[in-house]
Design an enzyme around this catalytic site. Structure first.
Site, PDB file in Angstrom:
ATOM      1  N   GLY A  47      52.776  32.411  38.015  1.00  0.00           N
ATOM      2  CA  GLY A  47      51.584  32.213  39.020  1.00  0.00           C
ATOM      3  C   GLY A  47      50.915  31.076  38.163  1.00  0.00           C
ATOM      4  O   GLY A  47      49.814  31.184  37.666  1.00  0.00           O
ATOM      5  N   THR A  50      47.248  27.702  39.797  1.00  0.00           N
ATOM      6  CA  THR A  50      45.922  27.574  39.851  1.00  0.00           C
ATOM      7  C   THR A  50      45.241  28.848  38.825  1.00  0.00           C
ATOM      8  O   THR A  50      45.884  29.501  38.288  1.00  0.00           O
ATOM      9  CB  THR A  50      45.420  27.934  41.242  1.00  0.00           C
ATOM     10  OG1 THR A  50      46.009  29.493  41.586  1.00  0.00           O
ATOM     11  CG2 THR A  50      45.986  27.218  42.331  1.00  0.00           C
ATOM     12  N   ALA A 111      57.639  34.872  43.744  1.00  0.00           N
ATOM     13  CA  ALA A 111      58.137  35.232  42.268  1.00  0.00           C
ATOM     14  C   ALA A 111      58.579  36.809  42.353  1.00  0.00           C
ATOM     15  O   ALA A 111      59.150  37.267  41.436  1.00  0.00           O
ATOM     16  CB  ALA A 111      56.786  35.057  41.450  1.00  0.00           C
ATOM     17  N   TYR A 233      35.488  47.532  42.346  1.00  0.00           N
ATOM     18  CA  TYR A 233      36.651  46.889  41.524  1.00  0.00           C
ATOM     19  C   TYR A 233      37.509  47.879  40.576  1.00  0.00           C
ATOM     20  O   TYR A 233      38.349  48.508  40.752  1.00  0.00           O
ATOM     21  CB  TYR A 233      36.228  45.873  40.648  1.00  0.00           C
ATOM     22  CG  TYR A 233      37.185  44.576  40.208  1.00  0.00           C
ATOM     23  CD1 TYR A 233      37.660  43.576  40.619  1.00  0.00           C
ATOM     24  CD2 TYR A 233      38.109  45.160  39.195  1.00  0.00           C
ATOM     25  CE1 TYR A 233      38.811  42.853  40.366  1.00  0.00           C
ATOM     26  CE2 TYR A 233      39.279  44.505  38.884  1.00  0.00           C
ATOM     27  CZ  TYR A 233      39.505  43.291  39.522  1.00  0.00           C
ATOM     28  OH  TYR A 233      40.638  42.605  39.033  1.00  0.00           O
ATOM     29  N   LEU A 269      35.452  34.825  37.395  1.00  0.00           N
ATOM     30  CA  LEU A 269      35.284  33.468  37.378  1.00  0.00           C
ATOM     31  C   LEU A 269      35.391  33.248  38.967  1.00  0.00           C
ATOM     32  O   LEU A 269      36.394  33.947  39.710  1.00  0.00           O
ATOM     33  CB  LEU A 269      36.016  32.635  36.823  1.00  0.00           C
ATOM     34  CG  LEU A 269      35.824  32.318  35.111  1.00  0.00           C
ATOM     35  CD1 LEU A 269      37.008  31.626  34.698  1.00  0.00           C
ATOM     36  CD2 LEU A 269      34.419  31.571  35.217  1.00  0.00           C
ATOM     37  N   VAL A 270      35.057  32.259  39.707  1.00  0.00           N
ATOM     38  CA  VAL A 270      35.312  31.593  40.954  1.00  0.00           C
ATOM     39  C   VAL A 270      37.026  31.286  40.959  1.00  0.00           C
ATOM     40  O   VAL A 270      37.342  30.473  40.283  1.00  0.00           O
ATOM     41  CB  VAL A 270      34.455  30.666  41.461  1.00  0.00           C
ATOM     42  CG1 VAL A 270      34.861  30.410  42.862  1.00  0.00           C
ATOM     43  CG2 VAL A 270      32.958  30.963  41.360  1.00  0.00           C
TER      44      VAL A 270
HETATM   45  P1  NAI Z   1      44.753  32.479  41.286  1.00  0.00           P
HETATM   46  O1  NAI Z   1      44.821  32.826  43.065  1.00  0.00           O
HETATM   47  O2  NAI Z   1      43.898  31.458  41.191  1.00  0.00           O
HETATM   48  O3  NAI Z   1      46.259  32.328  41.174  1.00  0.00           O
HETATM   49  C1  NAI Z   1      47.279  33.152  41.354  1.00  0.00           C
HETATM   50  C2  NAI Z   1      48.455  32.294  41.061  1.00  0.00           C
HETATM   51  O4  NAI Z   1      49.637  33.055  41.732  1.00  0.00           O
HETATM   52  C3  NAI Z   1      48.955  31.027  41.711  1.00  0.00           C
HETATM   53  O5  NAI Z   1      49.452  30.272  40.706  1.00  0.00           O
HETATM   54  C4  NAI Z   1      49.781  31.260  42.935  1.00  0.00           C
HETATM   55  O6  NAI Z   1      50.575  30.111  43.386  1.00  0.00           O
HETATM   56  C5  NAI Z   1      50.659  32.456  42.442  1.00  0.00           C
HETATM   57  N1  NAI Z   1      51.201  33.023  43.427  1.00  0.00           N
HETATM   58  C6  NAI Z   1      50.559  33.979  44.280  1.00  0.00           C
HETATM   59  N2  NAI Z   1      51.523  34.624  44.936  1.00  0.00           N
HETATM   60  C7  NAI Z   1      52.745  34.348  44.469  1.00  0.00           C
HETATM   61  C8  NAI Z   1      54.271  34.590  44.862  1.00  0.00           C
HETATM   62  N3  NAI Z   1      54.347  35.632  45.571  1.00  0.00           N
HETATM   63  N4  NAI Z   1      55.203  33.996  44.105  1.00  0.00           N
HETATM   64  C9  NAI Z   1      54.915  33.080  43.081  1.00  0.00           C
HETATM   65  N5  NAI Z   1      53.729  32.872  43.028  1.00  0.00           N
HETATM   66  C10 NAI Z   1      52.493  33.332  43.551  1.00  0.00           C
HETATM   67  O7  NAI Z   1      44.239  33.724  41.023  1.00  0.00           O
HETATM   68  P2  NAI Z   1      43.423  33.993  39.381  1.00  0.00           P
HETATM   69  O8  NAI Z   1      42.034  34.605  39.790  1.00  0.00           O
HETATM   70  O9  NAI Z   1      43.878  33.111  38.421  1.00  0.00           O
HETATM   71  O10 NAI Z   1      44.227  35.466  38.840  1.00  0.00           O
HETATM   72  C11 NAI Z   1      45.455  35.556  38.200  1.00  0.00           C
HETATM   73  C12 NAI Z   1      45.297  36.957  37.466  1.00  0.00           C
HETATM   74  O11 NAI Z   1      43.901  36.897  36.593  1.00  0.00           O
HETATM   75  C13 NAI Z   1      45.089  38.134  38.423  1.00  0.00           C
HETATM   76  O12 NAI Z   1      45.888  39.432  37.864  1.00  0.00           O
HETATM   77  C14 NAI Z   1      43.788  38.466  38.477  1.00  0.00           C
HETATM   78  O13 NAI Z   1      43.386  39.717  38.913  1.00  0.00           O
HETATM   79  C15 NAI Z   1      43.203  38.077  37.239  1.00  0.00           C
HETATM   80  N6  NAI Z   1      41.836  38.204  36.708  1.00  0.00           N
HETATM   81  C16 NAI Z   1      41.059  37.160  37.676  1.00  0.00           C
HETATM   82  C17 NAI Z   1      39.797  37.231  37.334  1.00  0.00           C
HETATM   83  C18 NAI Z   1      38.703  36.410  38.087  1.00  0.00           C
HETATM   84  O14 NAI Z   1      37.609  36.450  38.029  1.00  0.00           O
HETATM   85  N7  NAI Z   1      39.269  35.321  38.720  1.00  0.00           N
HETATM   86  C19 NAI Z   1      39.129  37.977  36.324  1.00  0.00           C
HETATM   87  C20 NAI Z   1      39.856  38.851  35.496  1.00  0.00           C
HETATM   88  C21 NAI Z   1      41.139  38.688  35.855  1.00  0.00           C
END
Ligand code: NAI
Length: 393
Positions: A47, A50, A111, A233, A269-270
């Protein structure tokens, strides 16, 4: 072509290549302005394109000097459509890494699939021998599991309805929303998508293939948040999946003697994923205002720099009573939460413009797609076709 934002619901269907590149450049510059980190040398980021995953990759590469292999699910440009933001981010990241003499390769595909796991293992075996850090940062709405079934995740409560305030970010109106409970099937399916099953599958696959180094650190991301978001959540369907992820960290540490698995609880975060959760965007907008006023605000890169520099490779790794790394320490500070809760009580459509940082929310939203990035000339023609150096099209 001239690229303009086209916002549809929670996402923007266009992305700006120069803006995404500038975002990545700024994140790299931030990490380079900070003290270097004694950290891992060969990092797999699941992942990586982004949000938190991209920033993890940047912190590992430019903070620790690590070689990075990324896995993402992104779209290149076809015909006159722009590529997705994650594609442009990755193209820029690889170019900057190459210029800095850092190994960087990316695999674009699902993935969750066996095929991508095999491609990753093949690449590690051929290029590195072993991997010493695995970051699990996937956020996905669905997963096709090894049983061939596609599971969908939902963002609902568990047990009963929950009514609270939310915001329509477009019209900037605050209104009451009621979120209904997920069925047991929906909860189980959300756990299959966002729980720890696939993380464990990755660690098993890497272990079985003999590509884990003698000492490996792996980390997945979670969120706890304040009381007011708990029904949707922490105690909602996504929270059930995160509990499973937490248990998986313990299981991974027990199952593989050379591996230490951690959960890092990050700040709200956004990102493309958090925008879709009801109630949370209003909370984030208020939180941004309060944290900016207190000079405590951080973006993904500041969080991930702290993770790599102060937490994941410290000895011992600082954790809370339940073994979790806490990067939400400033978000959850009492003075911050008391202020946020006070604003939440009285916020309405009439007061939202002053009481919350809606402009800051939108700024982050647009910037995720490469728009509104200072220093970018949006009137200039850009070529939407940008290659990711390590990906053959
Ligand atoms: P995001 O949507 O920005 O990033 C997701 C990533 O996963 C991207 O690189 C995307 O290409 C990849 N991805 C999605 N489906 C895929 C697949 N099938 N195969 C390969 N790659 C795939 O999300 P974000 O917000 O950075 O989230 C990442 C983690 O952080 C998650 O576990 C989320 O719950 C956690 N998190 C997010 C917070 C927030 O406020 N955004 C706060 C705390 C934790």
């Amino acid at each position: 072509m001239i690229v303009e934002p086209k916002v549809r619901g929670f996402i923007c269907t266009t992305a700006h290549p120069a803006g995404c590149r500038e975002n990545v450049r700024q994140q790299i510059a931030y990490v380079k302005s900070q003290p270097g980190t004694q950290g891992p040398s060969r990092v797999l980021v699941l992942g990586s394109s982004t949000g938190y995953g991209l920033s993890s990759r940047i912190a590992a590469a430019f903070g620790c000097g690590a070689a990075t292999l990324g896995v993402m699910y992104e779209k290149p440009s076809v015909k006159n459509r722009t590529a997705s933001a994650g594609w442009y981010n990755t193209a820029a990241f690889e170019q900057f890494a190459q210029e800095a003499g850092l190994y960087a390769k990316t695999i674009n595909g699902d993935a969750f699939s066996r095929e991508i796991k095999e491609q990753v293992i093949e690449t590690i075996r051929r290029d590195w021998g072993t991997v010493d850090c695995v970051i699990y940062s996937l956020a996905a709405p669905r997963r096709t599991a090894p049983d061939g079934v596609t599971y969908n995740s939902v963002l609902k409560t568990t047990g009963s309805d929950y009514t609270n305030k939310t915001i329509d970010l477009k019209t900037r109106t605050v209104f009451q929303v009621t979120i209904g409970p997920a069925t047991q099937q929906e909860i189980d399916d959300t756990v299959r998508v966002m729980g720890g099953e696939d993380w464990m599958d990755w660690m098993k696959a890497l272990s079985d293939a003999g590509v884990l180094a003698q000492k490996v650190i792996t980390c997945a991301y979670s969120y706890l948040g304040p009381q007011l978001t708990h029904p949707v959540y922490l105690n909602g369907s996504i929270g059930m999946a995160k509990r499973h992820l937490h248990r998986t960290a313990q299981e991974i540490t027990q199952a593989f003697p050379q591996v230490s698995a951690y959960i890092s609880v990050n700040k709200a975060l956004v990102t493309q994923s958090s925008a879709a959760i009801p109630i949370v965007p209003l909370y984030i907008s208020i939180l941004y205002r309060v944290m900016k006023e207190k000079n405590l605000h951080e973006g993904c890169i500041q969080q991930m720099y702290r993770l790599f520099h102060d937490r994941l490779f410290a000895e011992p790794v600082p954790v809370d009573g339940e073994g979790r790394i806490r990067l939400d320490d400033w978000e959850m500070r009492e003075d911050v939460q008391v202020e946020v809760a006070g604003i939440w009580e009285t916020i309405s459509t009439q007061t939202v413009q002053d009481a919350a940082d809606i402009d800051g929310y939108w700024e982050d939203f647009y910037q995720m797609f490469g728009f509104s990035v200072p220093g970018v000339d949006y009137s200039a023609q850009v070529d939407p076709v940008v290659p990711v150096p390590s990906i053959e099209e």
